[in-house]
Design an enzyme around this catalytic site. Structure first.
Site, PDB file in Angstrom:
ATOM      1  N   ASP A 216       0.960  -1.143  -0.038  1.00  0.00           N
ATOM      2  CA  ASP A 216       0.092  -0.176  -0.041  1.00  0.00           C
ATOM      3  C   ASP A 216       0.907   1.407  -0.258  1.00  0.00           C
ATOM      4  OD1 ASP A 216      -2.209   1.919   0.986  1.00  0.00           O
ATOM      5  OD2 ASP A 216      -3.266  -0.101   0.986  1.00  0.00           O
ATOM      6  N   HIS A 271      -3.354   5.974   3.940  1.00  0.00           N
ATOM      7  CA  HIS A 271      -4.313   4.902   3.393  1.00  0.00           C
ATOM      8  C   HIS A 271      -3.800   3.457   3.824  1.00  0.00           C
ATOM      9  CE1 HIS A 271      -5.873   1.926   0.084  1.00  0.00           C
ATOM     10  NE2 HIS A 271      -6.835   2.943   0.301  1.00  0.00           N
ATOM     11  N   ASN A 360     -13.703   0.766  -6.304  1.00  0.00           N
ATOM     12  CA  ASN A 360     -14.701   1.800  -5.863  1.00  0.00           C
ATOM     13  C   ASN A 360     -15.782   2.459  -6.979  1.00  0.00           C
ATOM     14  OD1 ASN A 360     -14.098   1.137  -3.619  1.00  0.00           O
ATOM     15  ND2 ASN A 360     -12.353   2.361  -3.600  1.00  0.00           N
ATOM     16  N   SER A 428     -11.036  -0.638  -0.247  1.00  0.00           N
ATOM     17  CA  SER A 428      -9.822  -0.619   0.496  1.00  0.00           C
ATOM     18  C   SER A 428     -10.013  -1.153   1.723  1.00  0.00           C
ATOM     19  CB  SER A 428      -9.392   0.663   0.212  1.00  0.00           C
ATOM     20  OG  SER A 428      -8.781   1.088  -1.171  1.00  0.00           O
TER      21      SER A 428
END
Ligand code: CA
Ligand code: CA
Length: 495
Positions: A216, A271, A360, A428
């Site tokens: 990530d 994130h 998404n 996520s």
């Protein structure tokens, strides 16, 4: 969308670009051909000229990519000399050679290179020309990726008194954590959750358990609620400027920054730290939140810049590092864009189980694939997002064939860099719930195979009307059932 570019054998019948269009009679065609004066060209110039029409067509199809670079997979495993001769043929230089060690990878046959193209050669020209080389299995641009998350739902969460009625409850199971334990707080539906407290009656995780790589934006490995659950590279000595364990990265004590290719995976975005907290914020430590695992080993693998963008080469580097250094589970809350054969190869040839966000953009991934989650790989699980009422999240991608399961992904409260906490929404956020559940399964039995973990995650999930036709299981993760369900290790003989 860029098609996967496969090599073809050089066709001797291929017309050379730049010749006049064929004329109608054989006689005049003969004359026209004989009359063309061809100036001496290098073999590369001839190849570029021959593939010019193909390059022109490709140019329009290319998505955003790093200019002047390609990734190429050569079919066999030639010695370095042969790689260099391949690069030289195209005037390119080898930026890096991705290591697919044989002892780990059983299926990868070939050699993957990251090349810098010569001045003046476009990516499309290189793709068109290199795919004519019989040594090439595929060649692709160094694609650019960006994080894709829906806008944060910034409702401030007023703590309410949770009334957990479940077997094992840590002192930091905040009411915000509806995905772990939903009692109907904030208008939710009681039990629209993954039954974490029921699973914790069996195991709360293992500080020496399976390594879970968070691939990530990095992780704030100093966050007070994560610091005790970060993987520590046993062979590396901090800050001595030496690659002590010889894994190719200097001072990679707490993971790897694959984007910058150094040993510091600190998260300057947020994130990755948020995902890490959902997997394993330390439980029952009187602060912050608890993850699906109270204790675990999170390996931060930073593939994104702090601005949230990356490229194929950095992603492949990250996946290879995770695998080479023992990750058993990877959590991948990113994706989108073109099919990317190098990234697919890195996942396919890893012995880890890869948990991947479905995306998404509200799309049906069966119709419009989302990579890497749409790769048809036995060792991946693609994850859609549900809300606190067990509905598919409005932003969530889905796919009856290509997305396996759903998990909580709206208003997820977790860790952010600098010791803080925040709500985020997205597939996520759903993905680390499943990655955390996989880690908890392995903590309960370290010998579980990928097949068993995947079967337990999918068959133990709660079937919901809202998910029928949306994900292959029609179900939302239930980690307690995943751990306690019966699992047949061998197929029953048919009568
Ligand atoms: Ca090292
Ligand atoms: Ca905590």
């Amino acid at each position: 969308m860029i098609p996967e570019i496969r090599s073809t054998s050089i066709s001797s019948a291929r017309p050379q670009a730049g010749l006049p269009a064929p004329v109608t009679t054989p006689a005049s065609a003969q004359v026209a051909s004989d009359s063309v004066e061809v100036r001496p060209q290098s073999s590369l110039e001839r190849l570029l000229a021959a593939t010019a029409p193909e390059a022109a067509n490709l140019e329009a199809e290319l998505g955003e990519h790093v200019p002047g670079e390609v990734l190429v997979k050569l079919k066999s495993q030639p010695p370095t000399k042969s790689q260099n001769s391949f690069a030289q043929r195209f005037g390119a230089t080898v930026l890096e050679r991705f290591e697919f060690p044989k002892e780990i990878y059983q299926n990868f046959k070939g050699e993957m290179l990251h090349l810098k193209l010569p001045e003046g050669m476009t990516t499309a020209q290189a793709l068109a020309a290199m795919q004519q080389d019989p040594r090439v299995e595929y060649v692709m641009p160094n694609n650019v990726y960006t994080l894709d998350d829906p806008p944060a739902e910034n409702a401030s969460v007023a703590p309410q008194g949770a009334s957990p009625d479940s077997p094992k409850v840590p002192n930091d199971l905040k009411p915000e954590l509806w995905g772990l334990h939903n009692t109907g707080q904030k208008g939710g539906t009681p039990n629209a959750d993954i039954d974490a407290p029921e699973a914790w009656a069996v195991t709360t995780g293992d500080p020496n358990g399976p390594i879970i790589a968070v691939i990530d934006t990095g992780v704030d490995y100093k966050h007070p609620d994560l610091v005790n659950n970060i993987w520590v590279n046993p062979g590396e000595i901090a800050g001595d400027g030496i690659d002590n364990d010889g894994n190719g990265v200097i001072d990679d004590v707490y993971g790897y920054n694959a984007f910058a290719n150094n040993g510091d995976p600190m998260d300057g975005h947020s994130h990755g730290t948020h995902c890490a907290g959902s997997i394993a914020a330390e439980g029952n430590n009187d602060q912050g939140v608890v993850g699906v695992n109270w204790r675990a080993r999170i390996m931060p693998v930073k593939i994104f810049s702090d601005a949230g963008s990356t490229n194929s080469a950095a992603i492949v580097r990250g996946i290879l590092y995770a695998t080479k250094n023992g990750a058993r589970i990877t959590s991948n809350s990113w994706g989108g864009g073109a099919a990317d054969p190098a990234i697919r190869d890195a996942f396919a040839n890893s012995p880890a189980l890869h948990i991947m966000a479905a995306g998404n953009s509200r799309a049906d991934n069966d119709v419009r694939p989302h990579y890497p989650s749409s790769y048809d790989l036995p060792n991946k699980v693609a994850v859609a997002a549900t809300d606190r009422n067990d509905k598919l999240a409005s932003f969530s991608c889905y796919g009856e064939k290509s997305v396996e399961v759903a998990a909580p992904g709206v208003d997820i409260y977790s860790t952010i860099p600098g010791g803080g906490y925040a709500n985020k929404s997205g597939t996520s956020m759903a993905t680390p719930h499943v990655a955390g559940a996989a880690g908890l399964l392995l903590a309960s039995d370290p010998t579980m195979s990928n097949d068993e973990i995947k079967t337990r995650l999918l068959e133990g999930a709660d079937k919901l009307d809202s998910l029928q036709g949306k994900v292959s299981t029609g179900a939302r993760l239930n980690v307690a059932k995943a751990i306690t369900m019966e699992y047949e290790t061998t197929e029953k003989p048919t009568a």
